[in-house]
Scaffold this motif. Sequence first.
Motif, PDB file in Angstrom:
ATOM      1  N   ILE A 245       0.835  -1.198   0.000  1.00 53.34           N
ATOM      2  CA  ILE A 245       0.000   0.000   0.000  1.00 53.34           C
ATOM      3  C   ILE A 245       0.872   1.251   0.000  1.00 53.34           C
ATOM      4  N   ALA A 246       1.896   1.260   0.836  1.00 51.79           N
ATOM      5  CA  ALA A 246       2.807   2.409   0.890  1.00 51.79           C
ATOM      6  C   ALA A 246       3.527   2.592  -0.439  1.00 51.79           C
ATOM      7  N   MET A 247       3.896   1.492  -1.083  1.00 54.78           N
ATOM      8  CA  MET A 247       4.578   1.569  -2.379  1.00 54.78           C
ATOM      9  C   MET A 247       3.674   2.220  -3.425  1.00 54.78           C
ATOM     10  N   TYR A 248       2.403   1.839  -3.466  1.00 60.24           N
ATOM     11  CA  TYR A 248       1.481   2.451  -4.425  1.00 60.24           C
ATOM     12  C   TYR A 248       1.235   3.924  -4.090  1.00 60.24           C
ATOM     13  N   ASN A 263      -1.756   4.566   8.446  1.00 57.79           N
ATOM     14  CA  ASN A 263      -3.089   3.964   8.458  1.00 57.79           C
ATOM     15  C   ASN A 263      -4.021   4.582   7.421  1.00 57.79           C
ATOM     16  N   GLY A 264      -3.898   5.877   7.183  1.00 58.79           N
ATOM     17  CA  GLY A 264      -4.784   6.522   6.219  1.00 58.79           C
ATOM     18  C   GLY A 264      -4.603   6.038   4.797  1.00 58.79           C
ATOM     19  N   MET A 265      -3.456   5.426   4.502  1.00 60.42           N
ATOM     20  CA  MET A 265      -3.197   4.971   3.134  1.00 60.42           C
ATOM     21  C   MET A 265      -4.116   3.830   2.730  1.00 60.42           C
ATOM     22  N   GLU A 266      -4.525   3.018   3.696  1.00 56.99           N
ATOM     23  CA  GLU A 266      -5.336   1.849   3.370  1.00 56.99           C
ATOM     24  C   GLU A 266      -6.677   2.267   2.779  1.00 56.99           C
ATOM     25  N   MET A 267      -7.258   3.326   3.321  1.00 58.43           N
ATOM     26  CA  MET A 267      -8.523   3.807   2.779  1.00 58.43           C
ATOM     27  C   MET A 267      -8.336   4.320   1.355  1.00 58.43           C
ATOM     28  N   ALA A 268      -7.220   5.023   1.104  1.00 60.05           N
ATOM     29  CA  ALA A 268      -6.958   5.531  -0.241  1.00 60.05           C
ATOM     30  C   ALA A 268      -6.811   4.383  -1.240  1.00 60.05           C
ATOM     31  N   VAL A 269      -6.184   3.288  -0.810  1.00 62.15           N
ATOM     32  CA  VAL A 269      -6.020   2.137  -1.699  1.00 62.15           C
ATOM     33  C   VAL A 269      -7.377   1.489  -1.990  1.00 62.15           C
ATOM     34  N   GLN A 270      -8.234   1.435  -0.983  1.00 62.12           N
ATOM     35  CA  GLN A 270      -9.564   0.867  -1.199  1.00 62.12           C
ATOM     36  C   GLN A 270     -10.342   1.682  -2.229  1.00 62.12           C
ATOM     37  N   VAL A 271     -10.220   3.013  -2.124  1.00 63.60           N
ATOM     38  CA  VAL A 271     -10.893   3.874  -3.098  1.00 63.60           C
ATOM     39  C   VAL A 271     -10.313   3.643  -4.489  1.00 63.60           C
ATOM     40  N   ARG A 272      -8.966   3.557  -4.551  1.00 65.19           N
ATOM     41  CA  ARG A 272      -8.322   3.319  -5.842  1.00 65.19           C
ATOM     42  C   ARG A 272      -8.790   2.006  -6.458  1.00 65.19           C
ATOM     43  N   GLN A 274     -11.581   0.490  -5.934  1.00 61.23           N
ATOM     44  CA  GLN A 274     -12.972   0.642  -6.366  1.00 61.23           C
ATOM     45  C   GLN A 274     -13.038   1.320  -7.734  1.00 61.23           C
ATOM     46  N   ILE A 275     -12.186   2.336  -7.917  1.00 61.75           N
ATOM     47  CA  ILE A 275     -12.184   3.031  -9.203  1.00 61.75           C
ATOM     48  C   ILE A 275     -11.693   2.107 -10.309  1.00 61.75           C
ATOM     49  N   GLU A 276     -10.617   1.353 -10.031  1.00 66.24           N
ATOM     50  CA  GLU A 276     -10.110   0.435 -11.054  1.00 66.24           C
ATOM     51  C   GLU A 276     -11.159  -0.610 -11.417  1.00 66.24           C
ATOM     52  N   THR A 277     -11.832  -1.156 -10.408  1.00 66.57           N
ATOM     53  CA  THR A 277     -12.895  -2.123 -10.680  1.00 66.57           C
ATOM     54  C   THR A 277     -14.014  -1.481 -11.484  1.00 66.57           C
ATOM     55  N   GLY A 278     -14.335  -0.225 -11.134  1.00 66.97           N
ATOM     56  CA  GLY A 278     -15.367   0.487 -11.877  1.00 66.97           C
ATOM     57  C   GLY A 278     -14.985   0.709 -13.328  1.00 66.97           C
ATOM     58  N   ILE A 279     -13.703   0.983 -13.582  1.00 72.61           N
ATOM     59  CA  ILE A 279     -13.246   1.166 -14.962  1.00 72.61           C
ATOM     60  C   ILE A 279     -13.410  -0.135 -15.745  1.00 72.61           C
ATOM     61  N   ARG A 280     -12.968  -1.236 -15.145  1.00 71.90           N
ATOM     62  CA  ARG A 280     -13.046  -2.522 -15.839  1.00 71.90           C
ATOM     63  C   ARG A 280     -14.493  -2.909 -16.144  1.00 71.90           C
ATOM     64  N   PRO A 322     -11.915  13.404 -15.327  1.00 71.95           N
ATOM     65  CA  PRO A 322     -10.813  12.547 -15.801  1.00 71.95           C
ATOM     66  C   PRO A 322      -9.622  12.494 -14.859  1.00 71.95           C
ATOM     67  N   GLU A 323      -9.362  13.569 -14.121  1.00 71.64           N
ATOM     68  CA  GLU A 323      -8.206  13.542 -13.224  1.00 71.64           C
ATOM     69  C   GLU A 323      -8.368  12.526 -12.104  1.00 71.64           C
ATOM     70  N   ARG A 324      -9.589  12.019 -11.884  1.00 69.74           N
ATOM     71  CA  ARG A 324      -9.817  11.004 -10.861  1.00 69.74           C
ATOM     72  C   ARG A 324      -9.530   9.595 -11.367  1.00 69.74           C
ATOM     73  N   PHE A 325      -9.811   9.334 -12.644  1.00 74.41           N
ATOM     74  CA  PHE A 325      -9.706   7.944 -13.101  1.00 74.41           C
ATOM     75  C   PHE A 325      -8.613   7.705 -14.138  1.00 74.41           C
ATOM     76  N   ILE A 326      -8.179   8.722 -14.875  1.00 76.23           N
ATOM     77  CA  ILE A 326      -7.172   8.481 -15.914  1.00 76.23           C
ATOM     78  C   ILE A 326      -5.837   8.033 -15.322  1.00 76.23           C
TER      79      ILE A 326
END
Length: 546
Positions: A245-248, A263-272, A274-280, A322-326
């Motif tokens: 998570i820290a690496m990403y 600890n706050g990074m884990e939530m950001a990864v979950q959001v990321r 979700q966005i990647e899954t939404g794109i697919r 676009p700045e959120r998902f590109i």
Amino acid sequence: MSAATIEPKPYDRSEGAKRDIIAGGVVIAAILLFVGTGGKVMQAVVGTLIGIGGGPDKVLSVALLLNIALILFGWRRYKDLNREIRERTEAEQRARYLADTDPLTGFLNRRALLARGQRLIAGAAAEGRHVALFLLDLDHFKTVNDIHGHAAGDRVLHVSAERISAILPPSATMARLGGDEFVAMLPFEPAARPDIDALATQLVAALEASVAHDAQMIHIGASLGISLATDASAVMETMVRQADIAMYHCKDKGRNRYCWFENGMEMAVQVRNQIETGIREGMPRGEFVPHFEPQVDIASGRLVGFEMLMRWESPEYGMIPPERFIPIAEESGLIGELSLQVIKEAMEAAKAWDPSIMLAVNISPQQLKDPWFSQKLTKLLVETGFPASQLEVEITESSLFENLPLVRSIVTSLKNQGVSLSLDDFGTGYSSLSHLRALPFDRIKIDRSFIAAMRGSPDALAIVVAIVRLGESLSMPITAEGVEDEATAVELTRLGCGKGQGWHYGRAMSATDTARLLADRDLLRTPLLPPTSPDTGDTEPLRKSA
């Protein structure tokens, strides 16, 4: 059953052990018999030699010879057993090494790391020490394989492992998780955390250096995530996940750096995620659509084209900018397919436009690493029937540095098809006149940051003036992005800038609203059909008449 299907009988260790016990028993019995009969036979032989007695007993002589044969057999079997034990031990050691080791780098593999790492954490906790887990991922490693080949990729991995080993202390446990991910674990005293930071800095710097392969210099970098174990309750799988998570997080911040897990990074990864899954999931459902931002001749106010901008109409989250998902689409490798999908929709909409109206599309730097990109874009032109002469491809300067020969091949192929080429975001730090000479650009676009700042910053104004004059000297028209008010448009007109786009001329609008705008100005090839349902596009009319 044919001979080809007959499988050899597996070696039965219990049967082999039984045979070894029997052979050993026979040898022992032979030795005892040799001791019992050998003395008598030898006495008789000696007596015969000195003229006493009638010679050895024939039965005892045969028994003696048989004992000698059995002893020789036993000795040979003993030697065979020793050799077999030695070979079996070496084979087991080799199998254990292969089971625990990555063959390319000599580091531990994932399975061995998880087992040894947990023991390392427990041992360090018993001594009152902490453990840092480094997870290091090479930046853009997939590109190395795609452009230079897998042999070059293996070379990069091998050199990276050597550099990691050279920097980390011998006490470090090093592993390759797979692909281009490496892990190192270091026990340290709680007060020595600055030493861990220093090692992380050295690792990132060392992996930034180029790797030589077949007369080529391959440029790589690394993002490094660090997790921390302070007691024996830490679990290896959790530590690896936290470091990942820290690496990403490092990659999101610009790569080529290191970050400690928070600890706050884990939530950001979950959001990321979700966005990647939404794109697919959203791509096959057609949730990604083109919007069109007007481009205007600044002096006359005439509409001359549109730049295609991607929008995500998510049924769950609404309109996503676009700045959120590109950036996530680029990191996950989805940007190529996604971009071509939306460009095709844009071409389908734009082929109804008047031939004087240009369609400009942005190309991701990731797409310019694809040797087949030119063919893919040409295929879209053929499938949609959109004229190549109405298409302008915009390329950012930053995408030219990794593999200029490949980019030159791509853009030359597009130019041969009649596509125009624009150098986007000019002046943002990578500007080089050599790029304007090396590639057949038709237009220069000034980055919006300079346009926004030029009225209040003499330096920004000087840069804009210099770029406009450069375009004049090279006979390259200039487009200014981010024109948001009349005063900026007037100043750009005074400077001689040809084309502009921005909120002053209209915001990006849907394909339907774009068609309506063009129909009002009689700039459609075919009449616009009445809409069957209301459009929800965010339309703002042009502030200047055509």
